[in-house]
Design a protein around this motif. Structure first.
Motif, PDB file in Angstrom:
ATOM      1  N   UNK B 258       1.854  -0.610 -11.506  1.00 46.69           N
ATOM      2  CA  UNK B 258       1.091   0.525 -10.991  1.00 46.69           C
ATOM      3  C   UNK B 258       1.993   1.534 -10.264  1.00 46.69           C
ATOM      4  N   UNK B 262       2.902   5.419 -11.469  1.00 44.04           N
ATOM      5  CA  UNK B 262       2.711   6.598 -10.620  1.00 44.04           C
ATOM      6  C   UNK B 262       4.009   7.396 -10.485  1.00 44.04           C
ATOM      7  N   UNK B 286       5.214  11.282  -2.461  1.00 46.09           N
ATOM      8  CA  UNK B 286       4.404  10.293  -3.172  1.00 46.09           C
ATOM      9  C   UNK B 286       5.294   9.200  -3.766  1.00 46.09           C
ATOM     10  N   UNK B 289       6.608   6.824  -1.198  1.00 49.85           N
ATOM     11  CA  UNK B 289       5.557   5.885  -0.819  1.00 49.85           C
ATOM     12  C   UNK B 289       5.488   4.729  -1.823  1.00 49.85           C
ATOM     13  N   UNK B 290       5.559   5.090  -3.119  1.00 51.19           N
ATOM     14  CA  UNK B 290       5.471   4.063  -4.159  1.00 51.19           C
ATOM     15  C   UNK B 290       6.714   3.189  -4.180  1.00 51.19           C
ATOM     16  N   UNK B 293       6.386   0.781  -1.528  1.00 52.27           N
ATOM     17  CA  UNK B 293       5.444  -0.261  -1.910  1.00 52.27           C
ATOM     18  C   UNK B 293       6.116  -1.284  -2.824  1.00 52.27           C
ATOM     19  N   UNK B 419     -12.152  -6.129  -4.819  1.00 50.64           N
ATOM     20  CA  UNK B 419     -12.337  -4.815  -5.449  1.00 50.64           C
ATOM     21  C   UNK B 419     -12.389  -3.718  -4.385  1.00 50.64           C
ATOM     22  N   UNK B 422      -8.934  -2.962  -3.309  1.00 51.45           N
ATOM     23  CA  UNK B 422      -8.214  -2.217  -4.344  1.00 51.45           C
ATOM     24  C   UNK B 422      -8.599  -0.745  -4.322  1.00 51.45           C
ATOM     25  N   UNK B 427      -2.989   0.984   0.440  1.00 47.86           N
ATOM     26  CA  UNK B 427      -2.787  -0.159  -0.443  1.00 47.86           C
ATOM     27  C   UNK B 427      -1.981  -1.268   0.218  1.00 47.86           C
TER      28      UNK B 427
END
Lengths: 224, 470
Positions: B258, B262, B286, B289-290, B293, B419, B422, B427
């Protein structure tokens, strides 16, 4: 062209939406399966991009129910590369194409164009009404030797009209296919954009290419 | 020899042992038989001699007694298998039974000397033409005077024939018995080893990746049955952990996919055409951030796999938990500042537990971070630290999205996220609670959860208090 994106990961949904909007599609994003199914049944989309890993109702189920409801809109599914059986299930459930994550954005756009072209019935993809020629791939519009410039909304409206040349399109149909859910149907935005288009494509022409059909909407004249 | 199968070896050992037993048995049987036969012959000679002496005594013992009188009186003396001789005191033959005919069987020196001394003698004599004889010489005395010597004899031929027959019987029967028992042993060893063969086959199939294989165990609880069921248990456990590992790596790759999608998507989109500096900044933020993560997922994965392998060494010291608690409380205030989430300590007592300072900090931080993350804007997170019995009780209570009761058991599983979680904007990696559980467990504590959907979550951790002697 109006596209529904059903994707639960907000950031993924966000860049898909922006990419499609740059190509002057109208885009709605829904983050869960049940909502996606709802929207697909209410609004007449030209393409649905559906992630299979969804909270609540799984993507394959959304697809099955959409098809069961008689909706023929082309569907492109998004899956993980490792999930071969998911892809197979998706295609068997009525998907028209698939893309594995992570994907190249150009590929997503090209596949979207291909699906829209197939359903639009113009195999080459190039649209022509009299001397106005529109190429959806390069998004270039020419009249004779002259290149015409449009804003994304104007372009989207022109493409929709040209794709449906010879058919009467009501204001609500235009709103549904060219604008997204944020569009307020009670304004005269459509009429304003039609006049923008007429200014650009009808210069020096006796009769406008875009006819006003009183009481119902507009129609792009077909050839001849 | 290592290549020889157990079946062959078992059969060979079995056969050798049996051959040895058969040999010993045959030798013993032969010896016992021959001795018994000899004794039987001697006893019959003894008996015949006694009868003869009695008869001679009744006839007023005289030097001119003839054998025919004797045999008329006692017909059993005339039996063919025995002969009689009566010798004079000097050792010369005076009378002998007719079945000796003209053969000369003189009295031996040993027998004669023994007779003079008044003793009976048994002798075996190899006669001419291969006939063996058994002889008994008995002295007949009147007072101190040796009057006669009576000798009774018999042929050993029937005895010898019997022994020879026995020997022949043993020669034939022993190899036959040995062969038959070898075949039986081969069959039995094969039968006993059949489950072992089945185990080998099953193990071979499992190597090919089919974990559903099991050995059909006979309903016995013998050694082989136990081996088979132990083996089946082992396959079962392996199957479970294999599936877990597969699930784990599938989950891990999905979780990493994921953020990759992104970053790839955002970057490609940004590069499609020239853009404003501000747009690039948004994309880079962005992406950062990913990337954060992803690196957090990788770090936590590494931590958990090292924990699984037992590679994480804990430095156990007494930890002043209330101090640690206050520190975490300050960090939580920073975490919640942006969304104006307040963190309050409702109750705190001085508590010392035995533990690894770093890991306990991680535990508390994870729990508090979760509580803040899943709270709505403006809500409060409540923390409490109390002593309950001989345990420290840590409570982290939020009023956020909560967890449905049916998912309570799964939230501590790796990569499991509800869920709701999510769909939540902030996150997690799905690994935080798995790590918390591990930390609690290595500190011999327990972690509990009370929660309902939209009713907030309350995590309670119990840790044993440090014993005062340390």
């Amino acid at each position: 062209m109006r596209i529904l994106v059903v994707e639960d990961e907000p950031k993924v949904a966000s860049f898909i939406r922006r990419a499609l909007e740059e190509e002057s599609y109208a885009v709605d994003v829904c983050a869960d399966g049940a909502g996606g199914l709802d929207w697909a049944q209410t609004i007449n989309y030209d393409l649905i991009i559906l992630d299979l890993m969804l909270p609540g109702l799984p993507g394959v189920e959304v697809l099955k129910r959409t098809r069961a409801a008689g909706i023929k809109t082309p569907v492109m599914i998004l899956t993980a590369r490792s999930e071969v059986d998911q892809r197979v299930k998706g295609l068997d459930a009525g998907a028209d194409d698939y893309l594995t994550k992570p994907f190249a954005i150009e590929e997503l756009l090209a596949r979207a164009r291909a699906l829209l072209r197939r359903s639009g019935g113009a195999p080459s993809g190039i649209l022509q009404v009299e001397d106005v020629v529109l190429n959806p791939v390069t998004r270039e519009v020419t009249r004779g030797d002259q290149r015409l410039e449009f804003t994304t909304k104007e372009y989207a409206l022109l493409e929709y009209l040209m794709r449906n040349a010879g058919r009467v399109l009501t204001r609500s149909m235009i709103a549904e296919h060219v604008w997204d859910l944020d569009f307020d149907t009670f304004t005269n935005v459509i009429d304003v954009y039609i006049s923008y288009l007429r200014n650009k494509i009808d210069k020096g022409r006796e009769r406008s290419l875009i006819q006003t059909i009183r009481g119902s909407g507009y129609m792009m004249r077909s050839d001849g | 020899m290592n290549n020889t199968s157990i079946r062959v070896r078992l059969t060979l050992w079995y056969g050798s042992a049996l051959a040895l037993i058969l040999l010993l048995f045959a030798v013993a049987l032969y010896l016992v038989m021959s001795r018994a036969l000899r004794e039987q012959v001697d006893a019959s000679l003894d008996e015949a001699a006694a009868v003869a002496i009695r008869t001679l005594g009744e006839h007023r013992f005289g030097p001119f007694l003839i054998f025919e009188d004797l045999s008329q009186e006692f017909p059993e003396l005339a039996l063919l298998d025995k002969f009689f001789q009566i010798f004079g005191p000097a050792g010369q033959v005076t009378i002998q039974s007719s079945n000796i005919q003209s053969r000369e069987i003189p009295l031996s020196q040993t027998a004669f000397r023994a007779s003079l001394a008044g003793e009976s003698t048994f002798e075996s004599v190899q006669f001419t033409k291969g006939v063996s004889l058994r002889l008994l010489s008995v002295p007949i005395r009147q007072g101190e005077q040796l009057v006669n010597i009576l000798r009774v004899g018999t042929s050993l031929r029937p005895t010898d024939r019997m022994l020879r027959r026995l020997l022949v019987g043993l020669y034939i029967a022993s190899p036959v018995a040995l062969l038959m028992s070898l075949m039986g042993g081969w069959f039995l060893a094969g039968r006993a080893l059949r489950p072992v063969h089945a185990i080998t086959q099953a193990a071979r199939r499992i190597t090919a990746g089919d974990w559903s294989q099991r050995i059909l165990t006979p309903h016995s609880n013998d050694e082989i049955g136990q081996l088979a069921s132990t083996f089946n248990d082992m396959i079962g456990r392996l199957e479970v952990s294999f599936k877990q590992i597969r699930q784990f790596s599938a989950d891990a790759s999905h979780e990493l996919r994921t953020p990759l999608t992104i970053t790839k998507g955002e970057t490609e989109l940004a590069l499609r055409r020239p853009r404003q500096a501000e747009d690039y900044r948004v994309v880079l933020e962005s992406n950062l951030e990913e990337i954060d993560r992803m690196s957090r997922i990788v770090d936590e994965l590494l931590f958990l796999s090292r924990a699984d392998l037992g590679e994480i060494k804990l430095k156990m010291f007494p930890v002043q938990l209330d101090d640690l608690f206050r520190e975490i409380h300050q960090q939580a205030a920073v975490l919640g500042k942006e969304r104006s989430i307040q963190t309050v300590i409702t109750k705190i007592e001085p508590v010392v537990v035995e533990g690894d300072d770093l890991r306990l900090r991680e535990l508390l931080l994870n729990l508090v971070d979760n509580a803040v993350k899943y709270s709505q804007e403006g809500q409060t997170v409540e923390l409490a630290l109390v002593v309950e019995g001989n345990q420290a009780k840590i409570i982290v209570q939020d009023h956020g999205i909560g967890i449905a009761p049916e998912n309570h058991s799964r939230v501590f599983d790796r990569f499991y996220r509800t869920d709701e979680a999510r769909a939540h904007a902030a996150k997690g990696t799905g690994l935080g609670l798995a790590i918390c559980k591990w930390i609690v467990e290595v500190h011999l504590g327990t972690i509990e959860l009370q929660s309902t959907v939209h009713g907030g979550s309350c995590f309670t951790v119990f840790l044993p208090l440090s014993s005062p002697t340390i």
